[in-house]
Design an enzyme around this catalytic site. Structure first.
Site, mmCIF file in Angstrom:
data_model
loop_
_atom_site.group_PDB
_atom_site.id
_atom_site.type_symbol
_atom_site.label_atom_id
_atom_site.label_comp_id
_atom_site.label_asym_id
_atom_site.label_seq_id
_atom_site.Cartn_x
_atom_site.Cartn_y
_atom_site.Cartn_z
ATOM 1 N N GLU A 143 40.667 46.012 42.302
ATOM 2 C CA GLU A 143 41.696 45.810 42.645
ATOM 3 C C GLU A 143 42.122 47.683 43.081
ATOM 4 O O GLU A 143 43.560 48.316 43.440
ATOM 5 C CB GLU A 143 42.984 45.679 41.082
ATOM 6 C CG GLU A 143 43.153 44.398 40.838
ATOM 7 C CD GLU A 143 43.788 43.412 40.734
ATOM 8 O OE1 GLU A 143 44.581 44.691 38.851
ATOM 9 O OE2 GLU A 143 44.499 42.498 40.955
ATOM 10 N N HIS A 167 18.034 32.026 43.336
ATOM 11 C CA HIS A 167 17.448 30.862 44.314
ATOM 12 C C HIS A 167 19.061 30.049 44.451
ATOM 13 O O HIS A 167 19.037 28.835 45.033
ATOM 14 C CB HIS A 167 16.975 29.314 42.088
ATOM 15 C CG HIS A 167 16.030 30.066 42.715
ATOM 16 N ND1 HIS A 167 14.729 29.655 42.436
ATOM 17 C CD2 HIS A 167 15.737 31.896 41.058
ATOM 18 C CE1 HIS A 167 13.761 30.248 41.362
ATOM 19 N NE2 HIS A 167 13.768 31.286 41.187
ATOM 20 N N LYS A 216 53.043 36.632 45.334
ATOM 21 C CA LYS A 216 53.935 35.959 44.168
ATOM 22 C C LYS A 216 55.139 35.759 45.545
ATOM 23 O O LYS A 216 55.878 35.458 44.598
ATOM 24 C CB LYS A 216 54.124 37.382 42.961
ATOM 25 C CG LYS A 216 53.187 37.507 42.501
ATOM 26 C CD LYS A 216 53.108 38.261 41.193
ATOM 27 C CE LYS A 216 51.931 38.828 40.378
ATOM 28 N NZ LYS A 216 52.168 40.197 39.931
HETATM 29 O O1 PA5 Z 1 45.412 45.127 36.966
HETATM 30 C C1 PA5 Z 1 46.569 45.140 36.623
HETATM 31 O O2 PA5 Z 1 47.601 45.894 36.632
HETATM 32 C C2 PA5 Z 1 46.948 43.362 37.641
HETATM 33 O O3 PA5 Z 1 45.851 42.992 37.409
HETATM 34 C C3 PA5 Z 1 46.926 42.509 36.275
HETATM 35 O O4 PA5 Z 1 46.698 43.318 34.876
HETATM 36 C C4 PA5 Z 1 47.525 41.289 36.190
HETATM 37 O O5 PA5 Z 1 48.661 41.097 37.253
HETATM 38 C C5 PA5 Z 1 48.961 40.883 34.904
HETATM 39 O O6 PA5 Z 1 49.787 41.274 34.878
HETATM 40 P P1 PA5 Z 1 50.664 41.544 33.467
HETATM 41 O O7 PA5 Z 1 50.219 42.318 32.726
HETATM 42 O O8 PA5 Z 1 52.171 42.336 33.699
HETATM 43 O O9 PA5 Z 1 51.275 40.314 33.252
#
Ligand code: PA5
Length: 442
Positions: A284, A305, A419
């Site tokens: 990310e 393996h 989303k």
């Molecule tokens: O790193 C990030 O910001 C995302 O992966 C969030 O952790 C994930 O989308 C979950 O979001 P939230 O904590 O707002 O539910």
């Protein structure tokens, strides 16, 4: 704490790959420290090990004590950065078989990290008639997967204990002021913990997001934070002998030289979810603007393996980072067999750790010979301090790497697209036009 061995990059990167990046690393480190680079509003994790909220930390420990005293199960509801860190640390320090072990701490089940009906039903069945509590974690407080799961577990708690007593078993970790979860927690009187404004989900494991479930599992969170604080101090050095600089420079040089996949490997099965946490952190943070290394993870020797074939012999666009823990917590010797039918007596009396060590050494050389550069990170053993240290190390390298790559390592715009489509297809008000377009295409 860490030994970084980059000697197996020889021939894959230029000799001056580290010194050539000195200025860029200095700039990157300064931007992280001074919170003035891209995404600088989300660099609260940089000084967190020294600056965390001590009053909340004490409340986390008290809540963990209460959960341990009144619950046999803790259900942790969260997705992405709101669950991977806690799971990684619990498995690494307490085993991937934590829930199967006889212990005096609650089982910890993770829910709300997907939309599988079968997985949810299985979690509910596993809880059975045992006493349980729920820690719902969502920074935004609006993420669909955990919101749906929380509705279900909230309903189960209220049916079992009544509304008021159920509220005493719900712990909400979310933004200090914004979001639907915060509104609900205030209305229902749940105990709340804060995801700081300046820390994004994937950098939040050392906040209440990770610390509450980790403490419930019986892990010493003081030691975990002490390890992170030690890393923060040791890795603050602005110089080429800083292992965080060395690792960030190596990754960047390999990327610029054409490598596209970083495989994080470890010989400990309990490391598996640390690999998942690493993948989210780096995927990310770096994977945007058409750039970035694709983070992968493998468990050796099991995956030698399976994925071993590809690593040795497939596309040469990958490199390996091996995390090695030098000392296991116990000793196991290979027995002698008078018949020696399996021909293994040459190993009799040797420890299993010795065999694993030779497997690692041999694999590194085989992969290097096959065109896969190797970075080796060695730590003495798995314990609270070393895990805290490692978390901070990977976070810092991730921030540095993002800036070397000239991306914002603290946003995740690409996560929004699925989303929007999901909301449209589910018929969420306001998405009518998108729904019609998508339905026509489907
Ligand atoms: O790193 C990030 O910001 C995302 O992966 C969030 O952790 C994930 O989308 C979950 O979001 P939230 O904590 O707002 O539910």
């Amino acid at each position: 704490m860490i030994q970084l061995d980059c000697s197996k990059l020889n021939g894959f990167v230029t000799e001056d790959y580290l010194s050539a990046r000195k200025d860029a690393l200095t700039r990157a480190h300064t931007m992280l420290d001074e919170s003035n680079g891209p995404g600088g509003d989300f660099t609260g994790w940089v000084k967190l090990p020294a600056n965390y909220d001590k009053e909340e930390f004490a409340r986390i420990k008290a809540a963990a004590d209460k959960i341990r005293s009144d619950s046999q199960v803790l259900v942790v509801v969260g997705i992405g950065g709101s669950y991977l860190g806690a799971r990684a640390v619990i498995e690494l320090l307490r085993s991937q078989n934590y829930n199967l072990k006889r212990k005096d701490t609650p089982d910890v089940y993770f829910a709300g990290n997907g939309l599988s009906t079968d997985a949810m039903l299985e979690t509910i069945a596993l809880i059975g008639d045992r006493d349980f509590s729920v820690n719902v974690i969502s920074k935004s407080g609006t993420t669909t997967e955990p919101a749906v799961a929380f509705r279900i577990f909230k309903g189960l708690l209220e049916a079992k204990y009544g509304k008021e007593a159920a509220a005493g078993r719900i712990y909400a970790t979310t933004d200090k002021a914004r979001g639907a979860l915060k509104g609900l927690a205030d209305k229902e009187g749940y105990q709340t913990f804060v995801v700081p404004d300046n820390i994004g989900g994937r950098y939040s494991v050392l906040t209440a997001v990770g610390l509450l479930p980790i403490a419930v599992a019986g892990i010493d969170i003081d030691e975990l934070m002490a390890g992170a604080a030690q890393a923060m101090s040791e890795l603050s050095v602005r110089g080429l002998d800083n292992p965080a600089w060395q690792y960030a420079a190596a990754r960047h040089a390999l990327y610029e030289g054409g490598k596209r996949i970083e495989i994080l490997a470890c010989y400990e099965p309990c490391f598996r979810f640390f690999g998942e946490w690493f993948k989210q952190l780096y995927g990310e943070s770096e994977g945007k603007d058409g750039k970035g290394l694709f983070p992968a993870s493998v468990e050796f020797t099991a995956d030698l393996h399976s994925m071993g074939q590809y690593i040795q012999d497939g596309h040469r666009n990958l490199f390996e980072t091996v995390v090695r823990f030098e000392n296991p917590h116990g000793k196991l010797l290979i027995p002698t067999d008078p018949d020696n039918v399996d021909g293994l007596n040459f190993l009799a009396g040797k420890s299993l750790a010795f065999v694993a060590e030779q497997a690692m050494r041999g694999t590194i050389l085989a992969h290097v010979d096959g065109g896969v550069p190797n970075i080796l990170l060695s730590l003495p053993e798995i314990n609270e301090k070393s895990v805290g240290w490692l978390i901070y190390f990977f976070e810092l390298v991730c921030g540095l790497s993002g800036y070397l790559l000239e991306v914002n390592p603290f946003d995740q715009p690409g996560v929004e697209d699925y989303k929007k489509n999901m909301f449209a297809l589910l018929g969420k008000p306001g998405y009518e036009e998108r729904k019609a377009q998508l339905e026509a295409r489907l």
